[in-house]
Scaffold this motif. Sequence first.
Motif, PDB file in Angstrom:
ATOM      1  N   VAL A  16     -44.771  22.880 -22.457  1.00 56.53           N
ATOM      2  CA  VAL A  16     -44.656  22.177 -21.160  1.00 56.53           C
ATOM      3  C   VAL A  16     -43.630  22.898 -20.279  1.00 56.53           C
ATOM      4  CG1 VAL A  16     -45.440  19.878 -21.873  1.00 56.53           C
ATOM      5  CG2 VAL A  16     -43.079  20.563 -22.321  1.00 56.53           C
ATOM      6  N   LEU A  19     -42.242  21.081 -17.080  1.00 52.54           N
ATOM      7  CA  LEU A  19     -41.661  19.747 -17.199  1.00 52.54           C
ATOM      8  C   LEU A  19     -40.142  19.832 -17.057  1.00 52.54           C
ATOM      9  CD1 LEU A  19     -42.803  16.863 -17.906  1.00 52.54           C
ATOM     10  CD2 LEU A  19     -41.917  17.266 -20.211  1.00 52.54           C
ATOM     11  N   SER A  30     -36.424  23.232 -15.221  1.00 51.13           N
ATOM     12  CA  SER A  30     -37.575  23.045 -16.105  1.00 51.13           C
ATOM     13  C   SER A  30     -37.290  23.664 -17.464  1.00 51.13           C
ATOM     14  CB  SER A  30     -38.818  23.692 -15.500  1.00 51.13           C
ATOM     15  OG  SER A  30     -38.682  25.108 -15.488  1.00 51.13           O
ATOM     16  N   ASP A 194     -39.089   6.202 -29.385  1.00 47.62           N
ATOM     17  CA  ASP A 194     -39.602   7.563 -29.333  1.00 47.62           C
ATOM     18  C   ASP A 194     -40.654   7.775 -28.249  1.00 47.62           C
ATOM     19  OD1 ASP A 194     -41.659   6.143 -30.407  1.00 47.62           O
ATOM     20  OD2 ASP A 194     -41.800   7.265 -32.281  1.00 47.62           O
ATOM     21  N   ASP A 195     -40.969   6.754 -27.449  1.00 43.17           N
ATOM     22  CA  ASP A 195     -41.956   6.941 -26.385  1.00 43.17           C
ATOM     23  C   ASP A 195     -41.300   6.966 -25.000  1.00 43.17           C
ATOM     24  OD1 ASP A 195     -41.188   4.318 -26.346  1.00 43.17           O
ATOM     25  OD2 ASP A 195     -43.203   3.487 -26.070  1.00 43.17           O
ATOM     26  N   VAL A 196     -39.972   7.098 -24.958  1.00 37.68           N
ATOM     27  CA  VAL A 196     -39.256   7.136 -23.684  1.00 37.68           C
ATOM     28  C   VAL A 196     -39.495   8.489 -23.006  1.00 37.68           C
ATOM     29  CG1 VAL A 196     -36.950   7.239 -22.677  1.00 37.68           C
ATOM     30  CG2 VAL A 196     -37.499   5.478 -24.331  1.00 37.68           C
ATOM     31  N   ARG A 197     -39.724   8.470 -21.701  1.00 39.94           N
ATOM     32  CA  ARG A 197     -40.008   9.706 -20.962  1.00 39.94           C
ATOM     33  C   ARG A 197     -38.757  10.351 -20.362  1.00 39.94           C
ATOM     34  NH1 ARG A 197     -45.189  10.694 -19.420  1.00 39.94           N
ATOM     35  NH2 ARG A 197     -44.289  12.693 -18.872  1.00 39.94           N
ATOM     36  N   GLY A 198     -37.665   9.626 -20.301  1.00 39.43           N
ATOM     37  CA  GLY A 198     -36.447  10.187 -19.749  1.00 39.43           C
ATOM     38  C   GLY A 198     -35.252   9.358 -20.147  1.00 39.43           C
ATOM     39  N   ALA A 217     -33.325  13.459 -26.601  1.00 44.88           N
ATOM     40  CA  ALA A 217     -34.329  13.380 -25.527  1.00 44.88           C
ATOM     41  C   ALA A 217     -35.308  14.543 -25.605  1.00 44.88           C
ATOM     42  CB  ALA A 217     -33.639  13.348 -24.174  1.00 44.88           C
ATOM     43  N   TRP A 218     -34.808  15.759 -25.834  1.00 48.73           N
ATOM     44  CA  TRP A 218     -35.682  16.921 -25.941  1.00 48.73           C
ATOM     45  C   TRP A 218     -36.606  16.817 -27.145  1.00 48.73           C
ATOM     46  CZ3 TRP A 218     -31.523  21.242 -24.927  1.00 48.73           C
ATOM     47  CH2 TRP A 218     -31.228  21.278 -23.569  1.00 48.73           C
TER      48      TRP A 218
END
Length: 219
Positions: A16, A19, A30, A194-198, A217-218
Amino acid sequence: MDLLIGSIVADLACRVPDLPAATLGGDSISFGQLDRDANRLGNVLRGRAVDRGSILAWWSGPALHNLTGMLACARLGAVFAPLSPQLSEPEAREVLDYLQPRLLVCDRSTCELGVSLGVAELAAICARNPPAASDLDSACESASSTPPLTPSLRDCDPHILYLTSGSTGRPKGVLVSHRASRLRSRAGGGSYRDDVRGVVCSFPLYHYGGWHYVLEAWL
């Protein structure tokens, strides 16, 4: 397979690249750009004899280049030692005497004080015409973006050194290995689902908590 810190962003840069890896105020970087910047800085630092086992003291205020410095060290096998930008001159002198770093890197907020300490090996990042310090930004512009990987690097090697005063008020260094950081920061393993986007990182990046948030987070 060794659980190396430097490979986290390398993998994301392949999957990605566009991203955002991190944002700070109106700035953003990014995964692809962070990967390239870390490689360039790593190659520059290697030219300054920063390599496996070397201690690099990183003295900077809040900035995205702190991520670049940590990753560059991780790929070289060097030990990244982040310092608080709020250190006074006597405190900084004591810490540097303790660490005996191969190189001290300062930014705009700490460069003048860093120069006054008389450290023999001093470099500057984002400091605008740093006095008596080599300019890492200029050097990175012409540096290779090829990964400065260290073939003999293992995940039991230390990658970061945190300073803690404990109960005595004297700085003591705590070395943390690549493997320990990877396992403690596994996705969804500590701070959030574990489904957090930020994630908003509320800790400074000279503190264990700050880097834990970043790595989790990464991952």
